[in-house]
Design a protein around this motif. Structure first.
Motif, mmCIF file in Angstrom:
data_model
loop_
_atom_site.group_PDB
_atom_site.id
_atom_site.type_symbol
_atom_site.label_atom_id
_atom_site.label_comp_id
_atom_site.label_asym_id
_atom_site.label_seq_id
_atom_site.Cartn_x
_atom_site.Cartn_y
_atom_site.Cartn_z
ATOM 1 N N ILE A 53 0.762 -1.139 0.161
ATOM 2 C CA ILE A 53 -0.188 0.175 -0.096
ATOM 3 C C ILE A 53 0.909 1.272 -0.005
ATOM 4 O O ILE A 53 1.896 1.266 0.955
ATOM 5 C CB ILE A 53 -0.942 0.100 1.306
ATOM 6 N N TYR A 54 0.570 2.103 -1.112
ATOM 7 C CA TYR A 54 1.400 3.500 -1.002
ATOM 8 C C TYR A 54 0.548 4.425 -0.846
ATOM 9 O O TYR A 54 -0.539 4.931 -1.175
ATOM 10 C CB TYR A 54 1.866 3.698 -2.659
ATOM 11 N N GLU A 55 1.094 5.318 0.140
ATOM 12 C CA GLU A 55 0.285 6.528 0.483
ATOM 13 C C GLU A 55 0.749 7.745 -0.127
ATOM 14 O O GLU A 55 2.007 8.225 0.079
ATOM 15 C CB GLU A 55 0.398 6.766 2.128
ATOM 16 N N ASN A 56 0.022 8.209 -1.026
ATOM 17 C CA ASN A 56 0.196 9.447 -1.986
ATOM 18 C C ASN A 56 0.838 10.617 -1.248
ATOM 19 O O ASN A 56 1.771 11.302 -1.489
ATOM 20 C CB ASN A 56 -0.765 9.855 -3.050
ATOM 21 N N LYS A 57 -0.026 10.954 0.009
ATOM 22 C CA LYS A 57 0.018 12.114 0.628
ATOM 23 C C LYS A 57 1.635 12.307 1.251
ATOM 24 O O LYS A 57 2.245 13.278 1.313
ATOM 25 C CB LYS A 57 -1.062 12.383 1.587
ATOM 26 N N THR A 58 1.893 11.290 1.704
ATOM 27 C CA THR A 58 3.305 11.125 2.672
ATOM 28 C C THR A 58 4.386 10.623 1.723
ATOM 29 O O THR A 58 5.753 10.682 2.152
ATOM 30 C CB THR A 58 3.163 10.156 3.944
ATOM 31 N N GLY A 59 3.983 9.654 0.780
ATOM 32 C CA GLY A 59 5.010 9.061 0.016
ATOM 33 C C GLY A 59 5.631 8.014 0.580
ATOM 34 O O GLY A 59 7.016 7.251 0.513
ATOM 35 N N LEU A 60 4.890 7.310 1.476
ATOM 36 C CA LEU A 60 5.288 6.295 2.229
ATOM 37 C C LEU A 60 4.639 4.625 1.645
ATOM 38 O O LEU A 60 3.591 4.815 1.056
ATOM 39 C CB LEU A 60 5.017 6.265 3.869
ATOM 40 N N LEU A 61 5.442 3.738 1.501
ATOM 41 C CA LEU A 61 5.121 2.450 0.896
ATOM 42 C C LEU A 61 5.286 1.492 2.249
ATOM 43 O O LEU A 61 6.373 1.355 2.804
ATOM 44 C CB LEU A 61 6.157 2.091 -0.210
ATOM 45 N N TYR A 62 3.903 0.708 2.353
ATOM 46 C CA TYR A 62 4.016 -0.187 3.354
ATOM 47 C C TYR A 62 3.742 -1.689 2.878
ATOM 48 O O TYR A 62 3.242 -1.870 1.616
ATOM 49 C CB TYR A 62 2.595 0.090 4.277
ATOM 50 N N PHE A 63 4.212 -2.588 3.597
ATOM 51 C CA PHE A 63 4.073 -3.867 3.128
ATOM 52 C C PHE A 63 3.178 -4.594 4.183
ATOM 53 O O PHE A 63 3.199 -4.392 5.499
ATOM 54 C CB PHE A 63 5.445 -4.828 3.310
#
Length: 93
Positions: A53-63
């Motif tokens: 999951i990638y959060e556009n607002k923060t630029g963070l990518l999660y597994f």
């Protein structure tokens, strides 16, 4: 956050891609990727069967290691990119 990778100079217009080894993440079959706009959506889709999951607002990518269960299991934040890098493509080998 100290252990996460930093993605720099990522540009989909230049055909940039992120390659992930699915064996390293213990994945079988075709992984599911979701791009969300905010923390509320991130929390919603973390309880679904999305692997990344990638959060556009923060630029963070999660597994999301634990699928539909609450939280990310042994996964979680593993990469960051500059905000608004339009990360929409994640290739898993």
């Amino acid at each position: 956050k100290r252990k996460m990778d930093k993605i720099v100079d990522f540009d989909t217009a230049e055909q940039d891609k992120i390659l992930v080894d699915k064996k390293a993440f213990g994945l079988r079959g075709k992984p599911k990727f979701k791009s969300v706009n905010n923390k509320r959506q991130l929390n919603k889709f973390a309880r679904k069967k999305f692997d990344f999951i990638y959060e556009n607002k923060t630029g963070l990518l999660y597994f999301n290691e634990n699928g539909k269960k609450s939280g990310f299991g042994r996964g979680g934040l593993f990469a960051s990119s500059s905000r608004h890098s339009n990360l929409r493509c994640l290739l898993v080998l």
